[in-house]
Design a protein around this motif. Structure first.
Motif, short mmCIF file in Angstrom:
data_model
loop_
_atom_site.label_atom_id
_atom_site.label_comp_id
_atom_site.label_asym_id
_atom_site.label_seq_id
_atom_site.Cartn_x
_atom_site.Cartn_y
_atom_site.Cartn_z
N UNK A 1 0.77 -1.06 -0.09
CA UNK A 1 -0.11 0.45 0.27
C UNK A 1 0.67 1.20 -0.09
N UNK A 2 0.43 1.89 -0.82
CA UNK A 2 1.26 3.43 -0.84
C UNK A 2 1.41 4.52 0.05
N UNK A 3 1.88 5.37 0.34
CA UNK A 3 1.64 6.47 1.50
C UNK A 3 0.80 7.17 1.06
N UNK A 4 0.59 7.23 -0.13
CA UNK A 4 -1.36 8.17 0.20
C UNK A 4 -2.54 7.50 0.29
N UNK A 5 -2.66 6.29 0.20
CA UNK A 5 -3.12 5.18 1.30
C UNK A 5 -3.72 5.28 2.12
N UNK A 6 -1.97 4.95 2.34
CA UNK A 6 -2.08 4.55 3.99
C UNK A 6 -2.69 5.93 4.72
N UNK A 7 -2.61 7.04 4.25
CA UNK A 7 -2.69 8.83 4.70
C UNK A 7 -4.42 8.84 4.44
N UNK A 8 -4.69 8.73 3.43
CA UNK A 8 -6.09 9.47 3.53
C UNK A 8 -7.11 8.71 3.99
N UNK A 9 -7.38 7.19 3.71
CA UNK A 9 -8.35 6.87 4.85
C UNK A 9 -8.60 7.75 6.51
N UNK A 10 -7.28 7.62 7.03
CA UNK A 10 -7.40 7.44 8.50
C UNK A 10 -7.80 9.29 8.53
N UNK A 11 -7.30 10.06 7.73
CA UNK A 11 -7.19 11.61 8.11
C UNK A 11 -9.35 11.88 7.01
N UNK A 12 -9.77 10.63 6.33
CA UNK A 12 -10.96 11.38 5.83
C UNK A 12 -12.07 10.44 7.47
N UNK A 13 -11.28 9.86 7.83
CA UNK A 13 -12.08 9.63 9.11
C UNK A 13 -12.24 10.51 10.33
N UNK A 14 -10.54 10.89 10.58
CA UNK A 14 -10.64 11.80 11.69
C UNK A 14 -11.28 12.80 11.50
N UNK A 15 -12.01 13.65 10.07
CA UNK A 15 -13.01 14.57 9.82
C UNK A 15 -14.67 14.38 9.72
N UNK A 16 -14.32 13.06 9.80
CA UNK A 16 -15.59 11.71 10.10
C UNK A 16 -16.67 12.17 8.48
N UNK A 17 -15.79 11.79 7.35
CA UNK A 17 -16.73 11.87 5.83
C UNK A 17 -16.80 10.20 5.98
N UNK A 18 -18.32 10.36 5.10
CA UNK A 18 -18.95 9.11 5.02
C UNK A 18 -17.39 7.96 4.17
N UNK A 19 -17.73 7.04 4.03
CA UNK A 19 -16.89 5.80 2.86
C UNK A 19 -17.32 6.34 1.61
N UNK A 20 -18.50 6.23 2.09
CA UNK A 20 -19.21 6.53 0.20
C UNK A 20 -18.69 7.86 -0.14
N UNK A 21 -18.67 8.86 0.04
CA UNK A 21 -18.06 9.96 -0.20
C UNK A 21 -16.74 10.33 -0.47
N UNK A 22 -16.52 9.21 0.38
CA UNK A 22 -14.70 9.05 -0.10
C UNK A 22 -14.15 8.51 -1.15
N UNK A 23 -15.24 6.69 -1.34
CA UNK A 23 -14.93 6.31 -2.16
C UNK A 23 -15.70 7.22 -3.97
N UNK A 24 -16.31 8.20 -3.92
CA UNK A 24 -16.69 8.88 -5.09
C UNK A 24 -15.60 9.22 -5.45
N UNK A 25 -14.97 10.27 -4.21
CA UNK A 25 -14.20 10.98 -4.71
C UNK A 25 -12.84 10.60 -5.09
#
Length: 170
Positions: free
Chosen positions: A1-25
């Motif tokens: 897993x690359x650096x972007x993938x490892x850091x993107x999901x925790x950063x999105x979860x920290x702000x409370x974004x829904x998984x569906x929203x994150x996966x669309x973008x």
């Protein structure tokens, strides 16, 4: 897993974004950001001058600022802003814990002034966003050290002319 993938999901979860929203973008973000770039912040934002213009999602990495826009009616995704941090000028932000928001403004390389309003769920998150923006824009972007390219004028009396000596190879 690359650096972007490892850091993107925790950063999105920290702000409370829904998984569906994150996966669309995610496909748009993947095209804009390199695999070795770490994510600092992923959050929803709006544009104060265009309150009914759609929903925006902001991605801030150590090198880039990417903002996507989703239209309200058809829910189409479009890239709104994709720029390197060093290409932004006059970057300012103002945290407001009373309204639980941070307003970020920057001038893009094409001269357009972009303004984004980041709303948080709690006043403490305002200061977290402020710290992240400070880390991205103040501590990471250093002005290059001034270099002496040439001097105009006479050399002092008795000064020896400069002789180029290559550095020893190690």
């Amino acid at each position: 897993m690359d650096v972007f993938s490892r850091t993107f999901l925790p950063a999105a979860a920290e702000t409370g974004l829904a998984t569906q929203t994150v996966s669309r973008h995610m496909p748009i973000f993947r095209r804009c950001v390199g695999t070795g770039d770490a994510t600092i912040l992923v959050t929803r934002c709006s544009r104060p001058e265009h309150p009914i213009g759609g929903d925006y999602l902001m991605l801030l990495t150590h090198r880039r600022l990417v903002v996507t826009r989703q239209s309200r009616v058809l829910h189409r995704l479009r890239l709104h802003l994709n720029t390197e941090l060093r290409e932004l000028s006059n970057v300012t932000w103002s945290p407001d814990p009373r309204s639980q928001s941070v307003e970020l403004a920057a001038t893009a390389i094409d001269g357009v002034r972009e303004r984004f309003l980041i709303r948080t769920h709690h006043p403490k998150q305002v200061w977290q966003v402020d710290t992240l923006l400070n880390h991205a824009f103040r501590t990471r972007l250093r002005t290059p050290a001034e270099r002496l390219v040439a001097t105009i004028g006479e050399s002092p009396l008795g000064a020896r002319p400069f002789a180029f000596r290559p550095a020893p190879v190690r």
